[in-house]
Write an enzyme that holds these catalytic residues in place. Structure first.
Site, PDB file in Angstrom:
ATOM      1  N   ILE A  65      -3.890   3.726  -5.159  1.00 23.27           N
ATOM      2  CA  ILE A  65      -4.087   3.658  -6.389  1.00 23.27           C
ATOM      3  C   ILE A  65      -3.089   2.954  -7.115  1.00 23.27           C
ATOM      4  O   ILE A  65      -3.392   2.195  -8.338  1.00 23.27           O
ATOM      5  CB  ILE A  65      -4.604   5.006  -6.943  1.00 23.27           C
ATOM      6  N   ARG A 123      -7.101   1.992  -0.124  1.00 30.90           N
ATOM      7  CA  ARG A 123      -5.862   1.533  -0.814  1.00 30.90           C
ATOM      8  C   ARG A 123      -5.200   2.255  -1.679  1.00 30.90           C
ATOM      9  O   ARG A 123      -6.011   3.078  -2.464  1.00 30.90           O
ATOM     10  CB  ARG A 123      -6.456   0.111  -1.591  1.00 30.90           C
ATOM     11  N   HIS A 135      -0.509  12.089   5.030  1.00 33.68           N
ATOM     12  CA  HIS A 135      -0.942  10.447   4.820  1.00 33.68           C
ATOM     13  C   HIS A 135       0.292   9.491   5.339  1.00 33.68           C
ATOM     14  O   HIS A 135       1.520   9.735   5.061  1.00 33.68           O
ATOM     15  CB  HIS A 135      -1.404  10.070   3.442  1.00 33.68           C
ATOM     16  N   MET A 136      -0.135   8.454   5.831  1.00 36.07           N
ATOM     17  CA  MET A 136       0.786   7.362   6.223  1.00 36.07           C
ATOM     18  C   MET A 136       0.621   6.272   5.526  1.00 36.07           C
ATOM     19  O   MET A 136      -0.691   5.703   5.405  1.00 36.07           O
ATOM     20  CB  MET A 136       0.416   7.002   7.614  1.00 36.07           C
ATOM     21  N   GLU A 147       3.669  13.707  -2.728  1.00 36.52           N
ATOM     22  CA  GLU A 147       3.044  14.169  -3.939  1.00 36.52           C
ATOM     23  C   GLU A 147       1.676  14.776  -3.742  1.00 36.52           C
ATOM     24  O   GLU A 147       1.282  15.706  -4.340  1.00 36.52           O
ATOM     25  CB  GLU A 147       2.827  13.147  -4.883  1.00 36.52           C
ATOM     26  N   ASN A 170       5.708  10.718   3.912  1.00 39.10           N
ATOM     27  CA  ASN A 170       6.703  11.436   3.326  1.00 39.10           C
ATOM     28  C   ASN A 170       6.411  13.075   3.682  1.00 39.10           C
ATOM     29  O   ASN A 170       5.010  13.427   3.696  1.00 39.10           O
ATOM     30  CB  ASN A 170       6.666  11.386   1.746  1.00 39.10           C
TER      31      ASN A 170
END
Ligand code: AMP
Length: 114
Positions: free
Chosen positions: A30, A28, A99-100, A94, A86
């Site tokens: 944060i 999840r 990551h998806m 960032e 992204n």
């Protein structure tokens, strides 16, 4: 330097892990932006989408399948959800470990601000 996500995958940093197999890990976010906000990441550190190769076809496919399964588990498959990856500055990336984002649980509005 390992990223935050590499440390989460290795169990060196706490996270709310909702799925893990030999290729991908999901946990999840944060700072959730929707009732469901899960990040699905390859276990191998790939910095950005620009770095994926044909050798990563299997892991990228597994990320999609994990997203589908997690959406069903979260009860948002029928209401709908959004998947986002992204890349670099204009993409707003960032953390430099691919990551998806799996987002859902409320209407998410237009894809981008105009
Ligand atoms: P991005 O802007 O696509 O790189 O998204 C990075 C995401 O990682 C953001 O939504 C952050 O809230 C999330 N994030 C950063 N650190 C952590 C962490 N330790 N555990 C879970 N999610 C995190």
């Amino acid at each position: 330097m390992p990223t935050i996500f590499a440390k989460i995958i290795r169990g060196e940093m706490p996270a709310d892990i909702v799925y893990q197999d030999n290729l991908v890990t999901a946990f999840r976010d944060i700072q959730p932006m929707a009732p469901t906000h899960i990040l699905i990441v390859p276990n191998e550190s790939i910095p950005t989408m620009n770095d994926i190769t044909e050798a990563d076809e299997r892991v990228m496919g597994r990320m999609m399948l994990a997203a589908k399964e997690l959406a069903a588990q979260e009860g948002i498959a029928e209401s709908g959800y959004r998947l986002i990856i992204n890349c670099n500055a204009h993409g707003g990336q960032e953390v430099f470990h691919v990551h998806m984002h799996l987002l859902g649980g409320r209407p998410l509005g237009p894809m981008l601000l105009r």
